[in-house]
Design a protein around this motif. Sequence first.
Motif, PDB file in Angstrom:
ATOM      1  N   ASN A 118       0.704  -1.200   0.095  1.00  0.00           N
ATOM      2  CA  ASN A 118       0.072   0.040  -0.114  1.00  0.00           C
ATOM      3  C   ASN A 118       0.912   1.314  -0.089  1.00  0.00           C
ATOM      4  O   ASN A 118       1.385   1.590   1.049  1.00  0.00           O
ATOM      5  N   LYS A 120      -0.157   4.235  -0.566  1.00  0.00           N
ATOM      6  CA  LYS A 120      -0.905   5.363  -0.229  1.00  0.00           C
ATOM      7  C   LYS A 120      -1.695   5.242   1.248  1.00  0.00           C
ATOM      8  O   LYS A 120      -2.953   5.227   1.133  1.00  0.00           O
ATOM      9  N   PRO A 121      -1.045   4.856   2.233  1.00  0.00           N
ATOM     10  CA  PRO A 121      -1.733   4.701   3.537  1.00  0.00           C
ATOM     11  C   PRO A 121      -1.999   6.037   4.081  1.00  0.00           C
ATOM     12  O   PRO A 121      -1.610   6.824   3.720  1.00  0.00           O
ATOM     13  N   THR A 122      -3.235   5.705   4.635  1.00  0.00           N
ATOM     14  CA  THR A 122      -3.496   7.000   5.499  1.00  0.00           C
ATOM     15  C   THR A 122      -2.769   6.885   7.035  1.00  0.00           C
ATOM     16  O   THR A 122      -2.161   5.723   7.107  1.00  0.00           O
ATOM     17  N   GLU A 123      -2.728   7.992   7.858  1.00  0.00           N
ATOM     18  CA  GLU A 123      -2.167   8.029   8.986  1.00  0.00           C
ATOM     19  C   GLU A 123      -2.444   6.744   9.947  1.00  0.00           C
ATOM     20  O   GLU A 123      -1.711   5.894  10.435  1.00  0.00           O
ATOM     21  N   GLU A 124      -3.806   6.346   9.929  1.00  0.00           N
ATOM     22  CA  GLU A 124      -4.486   5.203  10.823  1.00  0.00           C
ATOM     23  C   GLU A 124      -3.942   3.970  10.232  1.00  0.00           C
ATOM     24  O   GLU A 124      -3.678   3.199  11.101  1.00  0.00           O
ATOM     25  N   GLU A 125      -3.840   3.946   8.853  1.00  0.00           N
ATOM     26  CA  GLU A 125      -3.129   2.631   8.361  1.00  0.00           C
ATOM     27  C   GLU A 125      -1.722   2.501   8.773  1.00  0.00           C
ATOM     28  O   GLU A 125      -1.262   1.325   9.054  1.00  0.00           O
ATOM     29  N   ARG A 127      -0.623   3.659  11.585  1.00  0.00           N
ATOM     30  CA  ARG A 127      -0.494   3.373  12.910  1.00  0.00           C
ATOM     31  C   ARG A 127      -0.747   1.837  13.089  1.00  0.00           C
ATOM     32  O   ARG A 127       0.011   1.275  14.071  1.00  0.00           O
ATOM     33  N   ARG A 145       5.051   9.887  10.892  1.00  0.00           N
ATOM     34  CA  ARG A 145       5.255  11.133   9.879  1.00  0.00           C
ATOM     35  C   ARG A 145       6.181  10.551   8.781  1.00  0.00           C
ATOM     36  O   ARG A 145       6.250  10.866   7.530  1.00  0.00           O
ATOM     37  N   LEU A 148       4.895   8.157   6.243  1.00  0.00           N
ATOM     38  CA  LEU A 148       3.949   8.920   5.322  1.00  0.00           C
ATOM     39  C   LEU A 148       4.767   9.523   4.308  1.00  0.00           C
ATOM     40  O   LEU A 148       4.685   9.475   3.001  1.00  0.00           O
ATOM     41  N   ARG A 155       5.975   7.085  -3.886  1.00  0.00           N
ATOM     42  CA  ARG A 155       4.943   7.438  -5.049  1.00  0.00           C
ATOM     43  C   ARG A 155       5.387   8.147  -6.293  1.00  0.00           C
ATOM     44  O   ARG A 155       5.395   8.015  -7.569  1.00  0.00           O
TER      45      ARG A 155
ATOM     46  N   SER B 686      -0.952   2.670  17.607  1.00  0.00           N
ATOM     47  CA  SER B 686      -2.486   3.071  17.313  1.00  0.00           C
ATOM     48  C   SER B 686      -3.201   3.386  18.471  1.00  0.00           C
ATOM     49  O   SER B 686      -4.393   3.737  18.537  1.00  0.00           O
TER      50      SER B 686
END
Lengths: 161, 761, 81
Positions: A118, A120-125, A127, A145, A148, A155, B686
């Motif tokens: 992945n 293009k992960p989100t911050e939550e992904e 974490r 950070r 990300l 990318r 998390s």
Amino acid sequence: MRSHVTCTINGDEVEFLVDDRQTLLDALRDELQLTGTKEGCATGDCGACSVLIDGRLNCSCLVFAREVEGADVLTVEGLADADHLHPIQHAFLEGAALQCGICTPGLLVAAKALLDRNLKPTEEEVRYAIAGNLCRCTGYDKVVRSILDAAAEMRDSAVVS
Amino acid sequence: MTADVTPYKWVGTRSIRPDGLEKVTGRARFGADYHLPGMLVGVVLRSPHAHATIRSIDTSAALEVPGVKAVITRDDFPEITSEEAMSGESVVDYRDLSRNIMARDKVLYIGHPVAAIAATTRRAAEEGARAIAVDYEVHPHVLTVDEAMAPDAPILHHDLITNDPEAETRGPSNVGKRHFFDRGNVRAAFDESDVVIEREFKIRPVHQGYIEPHAVVADTDEDGRSVVWCSSQGHFLVRTLTATVLKWEPSRLKVVPAEIGGGFGGKTTIYLEPLAIILSARAGRPVKLVMSRQEVFQASGPNPGARVRVTIGANSDGTIIGAEAWMAFEAGAFPGSAVGAACQTVFAPYDIPNVGIEGLDVVLNTPKAAAYRAPGAPIAAFAVETVLDEVAEALSLDPIELRYRNAAEEGVASTYGPTFKRIGFKETLEAIRSHAHHAAPLKANQGRGVASGFWFNAGLDSTATVNIHEDGTASLLIGSPDIGGSRASMALMAAEELGIDQERIRPSIVDTDSVGFNDVTGGSRTTFATGMAVVEACRDVVATARQRAATLWAVDVEEVEWQGGRAQHLSGSKPPLTLTEIARSAAKTGGPIAATAALTARGVGVAFSTQICDVEVDPETGHVKILRYTIAQDAGRAIHPSYVEGQMQGGVAQGIGWALNEEYVYDETGRMENSSFLDYRMPVASDLPMIDTVIVEVPNPGHPYGVRGVGEVGIVPTTAAIANAIYDATGIRMRELPMSAVRVHSAIERRSDDGTRTPVG
Amino acid sequence: MARVHLSGELRQLAEGATVIEVDATSVVQLIDRLEDRFPDMKGRLREGIAVAIDGEVMANADYLPLGPESEVHFLPAISGG
């Protein structure tokens, strides 16, 4: 009982003898001198010993060394090419994502496992992807950070190439 | 708050740390990463009893186990007399230290070492350990301060007499020390106060939780010298402590600093080093000892648990006129908890005329407590900062305003005595009050809390050497372990002084034979004090460089100044000389260029932090989620802002763990029930939000770059900020740590039972 | 004369005095004179004690000079994390 294991570690074919009860972590560290992979708990709770086995994230303390027969193992020592760092390693340096650095090898490997599937992960992904890796120094802020940032960098270079 | 423009080229930049490459490639060597030829593996046999007399130890069968090369017990260690116990300048009691490392007449906690074995394999060593026969006479044990202070409590140390006038007649007890401070008349102040609030608090022990277990390799030779590779917060301290408990001259030991995988105060003492040295001496081969995670929990320093009572009296205008604290700390098996520091810090952020503080250091049958980030202060702040929240509410005052009106500042006599110099406490309050976080909207079941904290900085002793190489690059030889990026701050200050690029400076953390003495990386002192030594040594180098330029130009040195990292002739008639150019000709102008500075760092400051936190409390489960967190802290000047932020964020994250999850849980036999990372639940990624930072910079006039220590104070206010936020969300005052889902849930249940806002704790 | 501020347990050993003026040019000399004046203090200022001189707390201050106006506090020595 001892077993003869043949596998690929960081791209090189490797053979070694192990005790049947020896973990992959101990084999890496004690038999192969690959001490970049760390032991924080030996019970699969801290992620300092994270490695990729055939591309999948594992705690090497929970895997018997003889189980990697024929497998492709990646440790922190295999992240960089001969002369340049992996973008995740770069991002950790730029982003000051390490303080003491003991959890860093495991975090880098876990981050690679995430970004391999992945970009293009989100911050939550991010974490959740590193929730199995304990870091006691950073509070994870700069780690998240940096991962990300590495994703964005990868990318961009994927678009270019 | 961070000054946008500084006169500096390097200080204040976010350069890449000099040791970064080794640490992202797996090359950096930590304590357990050393392998020596012929090396043996050691294990430690530990007590299964919380309190027992050792009648005998029979090691004969262990020595018969194939592969076992050495077995050591209490008989292999010298007795430290009580006269020798407090020798030296340290606050360490060497007799207790020695007995904690290897039990003598009694074991005092489950996990107390009774023997150590070295063998060719770990399995052989473990088999050897099982073959050791220890005959114990088991005694009743105590696990809390209440049990330990009960009139009929079993006594741990029959020579422990409390230091108060009546203790002589009372005889031995489990109270090691009574601290007592006062000022003015606190009782009279409470009588005059418009609001007086008194509350009690309970805090469980927590662990520093460094990810790297204690690890050592020792190689002792036939001449009785030993080289020791280990990770610690101070290899000179390891040398001093180890030499003293072994009754060796310190020079018989060379301690080589491994990279350290976290310490947080817990690696400012020794556990394994003397065992490895003696095992190696007996076996004639190098010996490695590494703790398991369970051993780390059961036998290395937790932060003490505590019982605390705090009373604060204020006038209706919000002026605090009296404050009282009583604190009993669980020191563990030997005296020496951080209760003295808690007494000094408990009310330190505030200007209070009438103060009464009592602290008790209580021994009990749990592992000996060790330092943990701002030792003692977070426990005291949890109590004080939540009571202040209640005072603010009672007076209908904004909690930041209440703190601001009573905030200590320059010229105020601190509650621990000395008068404050320039400090930045009010600036941290202003930073939080003006932060967008402070005014952001909240939803149902969400709440916001603030809290502040104080901690000392230590100065102490540091030595640093600067060597200029013939290519004009510099090596810094440093004796302070780099636990969070201090190589970067040293390199930046050196670059600023020498006028060369930071990349041309290589800081190395070198062994005890290769640089002069350095106190520990602790007390938030390294960038301040060791940084000061680096700056002084660099200035000495610059003086030499000016002299060499004068030689090259055949002028008087007074005609040469150092500007912008270059030697300039006052007349401007000569092309400036860079350090690289001067270094290249050093052999011809007087030889190598190098300097050492060895100093006791003076001019140390103090540190303050104010924090604001939003939580959401699930009323069904009691689960507390941290939604948003902002910390403001006075750093004096941030040499490397990223690593300053890192210290702030790390302190907060540890405080969040302490607030919500972490605790030692003992069963009735005194065995820790949650001695794994699965059950001792530290925050994972998390669990946490981003932790926003505001670096406040009120320069410390005592440091060439204005540095204040930043390592510790960030953890001090966190538990209280969260407790205050939980109150704001639920109307429930939590007065027991951790504020786990179970405890919060049962508090919510209790309230719904009687329909009132019941304080709990 | 250095001004020594005493609190809590140390004040009890000094017959209740909160501030004592002592003619001393170093910390070690100051401790000697305090012990002469208040025998109960003997040894109490020499172990596990930090000294604050003019607001700065120091661990090993024995031979530091004291100015004529120096403010001195004795505090329990503590260790950082």
